[in-house]
Design a protein around this motif. Structure first.
Motif, mmCIF file in Angstrom:
data_model
loop_
_atom_site.group_PDB
_atom_site.id
_atom_site.type_symbol
_atom_site.label_atom_id
_atom_site.label_comp_id
_atom_site.label_asym_id
_atom_site.label_seq_id
_atom_site.Cartn_x
_atom_site.Cartn_y
_atom_site.Cartn_z
ATOM 1 N N LYS A 195 -2.480 4.461 5.914
ATOM 2 C CA LYS A 195 -2.748 5.408 4.825
ATOM 3 C C LYS A 195 -1.548 6.326 4.610
ATOM 4 C CE LYS A 195 -5.868 9.198 3.688
ATOM 5 N NZ LYS A 195 -7.114 9.873 4.046
ATOM 6 N N GLU B 82 -7.927 4.286 1.373
ATOM 7 C CA GLU B 82 -7.639 5.401 0.465
ATOM 8 C C GLU B 82 -7.712 4.893 -0.962
ATOM 9 O OE1 GLU B 82 -7.758 8.610 -0.669
ATOM 10 O OE2 GLU B 82 -6.665 9.104 1.167
ATOM 11 N N THR C 279 -13.326 6.227 0.159
ATOM 12 C CA THR C 279 -12.818 5.838 1.467
ATOM 13 C C THR C 279 -13.981 5.334 2.318
ATOM 14 O OG1 THR C 279 -11.051 7.469 1.333
ATOM 15 C CG2 THR C 279 -11.630 6.681 3.528
#
Length: 199
Positions: A36, A68, A82
């Motif tokens: 991420k 994400e 998420t």
């Protein structure tokens, strides 16, 4: 937790102890956070420059898990957050990962997929899906055109670790009508390939 192998019970003290499996779980979380962090600047840049939704995901079984997601301003936008799970076979995020896995792992995962249509365009035939994975591998990126949701097109690239193993995918989604904008998709492909090569 005992059945899953995360803890063992010491019969003499009646106390529980964590097993090494907990460490592996923690390791997966750390790896996901690292992915991420590596991708977030690129996600923001493409989201802002092109007004498309950007995503990154990891493979878990026959599903991709969203790590994400940054939404665009477009009305056509799935309610994905998420941790959301989507089938590997009807998402470019899933195909981008699966296409670059070893043939044995690809076969193992594909044998576990329960293909079902989400739209009239969803690929539900294993042989057609395998052909799409071959095309994805040849061109270096995956596409899904209205396979998960009508009026939505997605593209994604694999993300590799230092050992050249695919560990995640990075993608974009947008209303299919934007595909008619001159040079739009070519620009997206260029940006996706750049991210794949830089991360």
């Amino acid at each position: 937790l005992m059945k899953l192998g995360f803890v063992v019970k010491d019969e003499s003290t009646q106390m529980f102890q964590m097993t090494a499996k907990v460490l592996r779980l923690g390791s997966a979380v750390i790896e996901t956070m690292e992915i991420k962090q590596r991708l977030l600047p690129y996600m923001r840049a493409i989201n802002n420059a092109c007004d498309v939704t950007t995503h990154c995901a990891i493979l878990e079984g026959t599903e991709v898990v969203t790590v994400e997601r940054l939404r665009s301003s477009d009305v056509v936008n799935l309610d994905i957050t998420t941790g959301s799970r989507l089938p590997v076979y009807c998402t470019s995020l899933g195909m981008a990962i699966l296409a670059f896995r070893s043939p044995a792992e690809r076969s193992r995962i594909c044998s576990q997929i329960n293909f079902k249509p989400f739209t009239p365009y969803t690929i539900t035939d294993l042989n057609l899906f395998l052909s799409e994975l071959d095309r994805t591998q040849m061109r270096g990126y995956a596409t899904a055109i209205q396979e998960l949701s009508l009026d939505l097109k997605t593209m994604a690239v694999p993300i590799f670790d230092l050992s050249d193993n695919v560990v995640a995918s990075f993608g974009v989604s947008y209303p299919i009508k934007r595909a008619r904008e001159s040079g739009f998709e070519e620009l997206l492909v260029q940006k996706l390939i750049e991210v794949k090569n830089m991360v």
